[in-house]
Scaffold this motif. Structure first.
Motif, PDB file in Angstrom:
ATOM      1  N   UNK A   5       0.873  -1.171   0.000  1.00  0.00           N
ATOM      2  CA  UNK A   5       0.000   0.000   0.000  1.00  0.00           C
ATOM      3  C   UNK A   5       0.910   1.220   0.000  1.00  0.00           C
ATOM      4  N   UNK A   6       0.710   2.122  -0.968  1.00  0.00           N
ATOM      5  CA  UNK A   6       1.539   3.338  -1.041  1.00  0.00           C
ATOM      6  C   UNK A   6       0.798   4.463  -0.329  1.00  0.00           C
ATOM      7  N   UNK A   7       1.251   4.809   0.870  1.00  0.00           N
ATOM      8  CA  UNK A   7       0.648   5.911   1.614  1.00  0.00           C
ATOM      9  C   UNK A   7      -0.100   5.425   2.841  1.00  0.00           C
ATOM     10  N   UNK A   8       0.142   6.128   3.962  1.00  0.00           N
ATOM     11  CA  UNK A   8      -0.557   5.795   5.216  1.00  0.00           C
ATOM     12  C   UNK A   8      -1.497   6.915   5.608  1.00  0.00           C
ATOM     13  N   UNK A   9      -2.244   7.447   4.602  1.00  0.00           N
ATOM     14  CA  UNK A   9      -3.372   8.318   4.933  1.00  0.00           C
ATOM     15  C   UNK A   9      -4.456   7.436   5.523  1.00  0.00           C
ATOM     16  N   UNK A  10      -5.582   8.026   5.902  1.00  0.00           N
ATOM     17  CA  UNK A  10      -6.636   7.202   6.525  1.00  0.00           C
ATOM     18  C   UNK A  10      -7.094   6.118   5.551  1.00  0.00           C
ATOM     19  N   UNK A  26       0.673  -7.601   4.185  1.00  0.00           N
ATOM     20  CA  UNK A  26       0.602  -6.193   3.754  1.00  0.00           C
ATOM     21  C   UNK A  26       1.759  -5.344   4.294  1.00  0.00           C
ATOM     22  N   UNK A  27       2.377  -4.576   3.395  1.00  0.00           N
ATOM     23  CA  UNK A  27       3.363  -3.578   3.803  1.00  0.00           C
ATOM     24  C   UNK A  27       2.884  -2.213   3.326  1.00  0.00           C
ATOM     25  N   UNK A  28       2.851  -1.258   4.241  1.00  0.00           N
ATOM     26  CA  UNK A  28       2.481   0.112   3.872  1.00  0.00           C
ATOM     27  C   UNK A  28       3.765   0.925   3.801  1.00  0.00           C
ATOM     28  N   UNK A  29       4.010   1.583   2.678  1.00  0.00           N
ATOM     29  CA  UNK A  29       5.188   2.448   2.568  1.00  0.00           C
ATOM     30  C   UNK A  29       4.719   3.897   2.539  1.00  0.00           C
ATOM     31  N   UNK A 235      -2.643  -6.247  13.803  1.00  0.00           N
ATOM     32  CA  UNK A 235      -3.113  -7.345  12.944  1.00  0.00           C
ATOM     33  C   UNK A 235      -1.973  -7.934  12.123  1.00  0.00           C
ATOM     34  N   UNK A 236      -0.841  -7.196  12.079  1.00  0.00           N
ATOM     35  CA  UNK A 236       0.312  -7.724  11.351  1.00  0.00           C
ATOM     36  C   UNK A 236       0.700  -6.915  10.123  1.00  0.00           C
ATOM     37  N   UNK A 237       0.048  -5.744   9.919  1.00  0.00           N
ATOM     38  CA  UNK A 237       0.462  -4.886   8.795  1.00  0.00           C
ATOM     39  C   UNK A 237       1.812  -4.273   9.156  1.00  0.00           C
ATOM     40  N   UNK A 238       2.767  -4.282   8.184  1.00  0.00           N
ATOM     41  CA  UNK A 238       4.066  -3.630   8.431  1.00  0.00           C
ATOM     42  C   UNK A 238       4.005  -2.207   7.875  1.00  0.00           C
ATOM     43  N   UNK A 239       4.371  -1.235   8.698  1.00  0.00           N
ATOM     44  CA  UNK A 239       4.416   0.156   8.237  1.00  0.00           C
ATOM     45  C   UNK A 239       5.870   0.560   8.081  1.00  0.00           C
ATOM     46  N   UNK A 240       6.246   1.004   6.904  1.00  0.00           N
ATOM     47  CA  UNK A 240       7.606   1.504   6.710  1.00  0.00           C
ATOM     48  C   UNK A 240       7.514   3.003   6.453  1.00  0.00           C
ATOM     49  N   UNK A 241       7.882   3.762   7.496  1.00  0.00           N
ATOM     50  CA  UNK A 241       7.790   5.226   7.396  1.00  0.00           C
ATOM     51  C   UNK A 241       9.091   5.789   6.838  1.00  0.00           C
ATOM     52  N   UNK A 242       9.033   7.050   6.417  1.00  0.00           N
ATOM     53  CA  UNK A 242      10.217   7.681   5.832  1.00  0.00           C
ATOM     54  C   UNK A 242      10.648   6.950   4.569  1.00  0.00           C
ATOM     55  N   UNK A 243       9.672   6.351   3.869  1.00  0.00           N
ATOM     56  CA  UNK A 243       9.964   5.511   2.706  1.00  0.00           C
ATOM     57  C   UNK A 243       9.105   5.973   1.524  1.00  0.00           C
ATOM     58  N   UNK A 244       9.700   6.781   0.661  1.00  0.00           N
ATOM     59  CA  UNK A 244       8.930   7.310  -0.475  1.00  0.00           C
ATOM     60  C   UNK A 244       9.065   6.388  -1.684  1.00  0.00           C
ATOM     61  N   UNK A 245       7.964   6.192  -2.373  1.00  0.00           N
ATOM     62  CA  UNK A 245       7.980   5.385  -3.603  1.00  0.00           C
ATOM     63  C   UNK A 245       8.348   6.296  -4.770  1.00  0.00           C
ATOM     64  N   UNK A 273      -2.608   2.062  -4.341  1.00  0.00           N
ATOM     65  CA  UNK A 273      -2.068   3.419  -4.186  1.00  0.00           C
ATOM     66  C   UNK A 273      -3.062   4.269  -3.412  1.00  0.00           C
ATOM     67  N   UNK A 274      -2.604   4.728  -2.247  1.00  0.00           N
ATOM     68  CA  UNK A 274      -3.414   5.658  -1.448  1.00  0.00           C
ATOM     69  C   UNK A 274      -2.970   7.099  -1.711  1.00  0.00           C
TER      70      UNK A 274
END
Ligand SMILES: Cc1cc2nc3c(=O)[nH]c(=O)nc-3n(C[C@H](O)[C@H](O)[C@H](O)COP(=O)(O)OP(=O)(O)OC[C@H]3O[C@@H](n4cnc5c(N)ncnc54)[C@H](O)[C@@H]3O)c2cc1C
Length: 513
Positions: A5-10, A26-29, A235-245, A273-274
């Motif tokens: 998932x690209x973006x951790x907006x709501x 799921x990995x959120x970048x 739930x197990x979603x990985x969030x990778x912050x400071x990581x721009x696509x 893509x969010x």
């Protein structure tokens, strides 16, 4: 299934949590160092500000998302219902407190225009009908073809919901007084729309505010963000912050993953893509002409934002939500924003003063004010002088607030942060710096809005404000739901994420005068 998932907006958080629950890996970048996107906050020197959304509407949609993530909203949010919902200040010094207390509404409305209360009740009934028809038949569902959208059963509904009439002209049919016409159409500004362009269907906004209520989560509007992100992480979603696509990689008719700014390649079976949809087409995908077509579409307004830490007593003239309406130049002010892409001579604006509901927002002898002045989005052909416009907006707002009795405001501002169209463009990658994304005129809603799946890359989906159904926190939550449901249908996971809207939850009521 490996999903990025690209973006951790709501929208990104909610779609990630739903897909995780359905068994995806799921990995959120996210390019920022924390989640939220437009729904962010500033905490500084004892003052706190919600930087974007301040109105919590449609709590049942939030409740449904928590439920879909396996939780109960009331375990995460302490919601307070605000009454009055707003104070509308008119240019002639009169004002209107929008309240659920019908006798008080009658007294105020009839004083502004004899008989207006009866008209208000009819207007609300229309808003109620638009709200339920809109949510059931258009907003809360996916459309897979034009024929399905313009189905013979839908056409009469579109007419019934006045999708082809503008909100401003419809309001005129109910109220003669220009102050009331403004008071019952300015809500479009919260979606970055002009009431002279938005479909009259948007009278559903006034219904939601006074019917379902304007709420405030104690602790502020970041509470839903941080609690949903925590739940998704649990739930197990990985969030990778400071990581721009930097780009979405494609092979034939499929997306194979993403390349990050640092050159790292992440492979995936599915990409959602969010990030703002027009930006995704223009900056992250190979050029196929769509970006140029999207560029020509209508965009919402942007905003000049001020976050002021004020020393001294909290002004009693201000409620939690306040709007200042330039009703003498109301129409002209929207033309300045949407046609000239500039700042009106006499801007209408909004002031958020949440310390009245939640004292943790400001020191005891202080106030935290967030001011939103709608302004045109970036005009690449004739770049605007943003510093000059910001200064003009600042002086105007301070003078107007001092004019209603907020004494010496200018000299009591001890902390100031600002945001404007260039920040929305650079920080959040919002196309044209349009704070609310793509507009919602008739040709850009429903099936006519960019779809939540890429037409060529069949495993690339979108969730967020610029895809179907549109902008605003609850609507973006619905976008996440619809996108997750579509993915479930199309990739055939064994576990369904479908769930009906939760039953109305018991919410705490509080009154604010
Ligand atoms: C000033 C303002 C006031 C508002 N008021 C209200 C209100 O009162 N009530 C309401 O309900 N709504 C309101 N809204 C609208 C609401 O904030 C938005 O509709 C909603 O937050 C959009 O969420 P989203 O998930 O679609 O996008 P975003 O919040 O924009 O999230 C997208 C995320 O993608 C990230 N991203 C972008 N590009 C990349 C990349 N290349 N790589 C990695 N990450 C990337 C961004 O950093 C961002 O975090 C307001 C908005 C604004 C700006």
């Amino acid at each position: 299934m490996d999903t990025i998932v690209i973006g951790a907006g709501i929208g990104g958080i909610a779609v990630a949590g739903r897909l995780r629950r359905a068994g995806h890996n799921v990995t959120v970048v996210e390019k920022a160092d924390h989640p939220g996107g437009r729904a962010d906050f500033i905490q500084k020197d004892g003052y706190r500000f919600d930087t974007g959304p301040s109105l919590f509407l449609m709590p049942e949609v939030f409740a449904e998302t928590y439920e879909a993530l396996g939780e109960r909203m009331q375990d995460h949010l302490e919601l307070v219902r605000l009454d009055p919902t707003y104070r509308a200040h008119f240019h002639d010094g009169t004002r209107l407190d929008l309240t659920y207390q019908m006798p008080r509404m009658r007294e105020q409305l009839d004083a502004l225009e004899p008989g207006a209360f009866g008209q208000f009740l009819k207007f609300m009934a229309e808003g109620y009908s638009n709200y339920h028809l809109g949510l059931d038949k258009f907003v809360g569902r996916n459309f897979y073809s034009l024929a399905e959208y313009f189905d013979l059963r839908n056409l009469p509904l579109l007419l019934k919901m006045k999708a082809l009439v503008t909100h401003a002209s419809n309001t005129k049919r109910y109220f003669k007084d220009s102050r009331l016409q403004a008071a019952f159409s300015f809500q479009n500004m919260y979606l970055g729309l002009s009431p002279y362009e938005a479909p009259a269907t948007f009278s559903l906004l006034q219904y939601t505010e006074l019917g379902d209520g304007v709420w405030f989560p104690k602790g502020g509007m970041y509470r839903p963000i941080e609690s949903m992100a925590q739940i998704a992480e649990g739930l197990g979603v990985r969030f990778e912050y400071g990581t721009a696509v930097r780009q979405i990689n494609v092979e034939g008719s499929r997306a194979s993953g993403v390349t990050l700014e640092d050159g790292k390649i992440m492979r995936a079976d599915l990409v959602v893509a969010n990030a703002d949809l027009p930006y995704v087409y223009s900056d992250l995908l190979p050029d196929d002409g769509t970006a140029a077509r999207l560029h020509r579409k209508k965009y919402t307004s942007s905003a000049l934002m001020f976050y002021w830490g004020v020393k001294g007593a909290k002004a009693p003239e201000l409620l939690h939500h306040n709007v200042f309406l330039a009703d003498d130049e109301y129409r002209a002010s929207f033309e300045r924003i949407f046609e000239d892409l500039s700042l009106p001579q006499t801007p209408s604006f909004y002031v958020n003063a949440p310390a009245r509901t939640d004292p943790s927002f400001a020191p005891e002898n202080g106030d935290a004010l967030m001011v939103l002045v709608p302004v045109g989005h970036i005009n690449a052909a004739e770049p605007q002088d943003w510093a000059g416009l910001r200064e003009r907006a600042r002086s105007f707002v301070i003078e107007r607030l001092e004019g209603i009795g907020v004494k010496d405001l200018g000299s009591r501002i001890v902390l100031e942060e600002t945001m404007g169209p260039p920040d929305y463009l650079k920080k959040l990658n919002l196309a044209k710096g349009a704070a609310f994304g793509l507009s919602h005129n008739f040709t850009q809603i429903g099936y006519l809005r960019p779809h939540n799946r890429h037409p060529r890359y069949k495993n690339l989906y979108f969730a967020g404000a610029s895809t179907h159904p549109g902008t605003g926190l609850p609507i973006v939550l619905l976008s996440a739901k619809l996108t997750a449901e579509r993915i479930m249908q199309e990739v055939g996971q064994e576990k369904s994420v479908r769930s009906n809207l939760a039953q109305p939850v018991v919410l705490q009521h509080e009154r604010h005068e």
